[in-house]
Scaffold this active site. Structure first.
Site, mmCIF file in Angstrom:
data_model
loop_
_atom_site.group_PDB
_atom_site.id
_atom_site.type_symbol
_atom_site.label_atom_id
_atom_site.label_comp_id
_atom_site.label_asym_id
_atom_site.label_seq_id
_atom_site.Cartn_x
_atom_site.Cartn_y
_atom_site.Cartn_z
ATOM 1 C CB CYS A 277 -12.441 15.924 17.097
ATOM 2 S SG CYS A 277 -13.488 14.637 16.400
ATOM 3 C CB CYS B 25 -11.867 14.508 13.690
ATOM 4 S SG CYS B 25 -13.412 15.227 14.253
#
Ligand code: ZN
Length: 148
Positions: A73, A70
């Site tokens: 993230c 991600c």
């Protein structure tokens, strides 16, 4: 309550610490293994480790649900770490890799990452989805009762 209960991120032993001393900036070591109890943001090792932190910590817990694939993230990780450095001792900053802690991610019904969840006394009291920066994380935590 004058005593803080906190789980050692290294060996898992529950430690007691004085709230007053923590507020004064003292960062105690684990009575069992000597590791620092507040190394900043820590990674939950597995679902059982996460449960142990939640069950045995009486500080507010900020959870960052993330995954290696991600992008947002990854952008948020250093921001979460910076907020943890600033608020360590007032809250536990715990990271959950949703790929390896699938049970925990399912239990919290995580639909998008990054998602931050605030847990107080074992219960979720707030959550926020999407990447954000350290100052927003700190503001969000303070708006839910965590001292900077
Ligand atoms: Zn320890």
């Amino acid at each position: 309550m004058d005593e803080v209960l906190v789980v050692c991120p290294h060996c898992g032993k529950v430690n007691r610490a004085s709230r007053e001393k923590l507020a004064g900036g003292l960062r105690p070591d684990c009575g069992a293994c000597g590791a620092t109890l507040f190394p900043g943001a820590i990674e939950a090792k597995d679902d059982a480790d996460f449960e142990r932190h939640v069950a045995r910590t009486n500080l507010p817990i900020l959870v960052d649900f993330w995954a290696a694939w991600c992008g947002p993230c990854k952008m948020m990780a250093p921001q979460f770490a910076a907020a943890a450095k600033k608020m360590d001792g007032s809250a536990r900053f715990l990271k959950v890799d949703t790929e390896s802690l699938q049970q925990t991610a399912a239990r919290f019904n995580i639909r998008s990452i990054p998602t931050m969840v605030m847990i107080v006394n074992g219960r979720e009291i707030a959550r926020q989805a999407g990447a954000t920066d350290a100052s927003n994380i700190i503001r969000w935590a303070m708006s839910h009762g965590v001292h900077a």
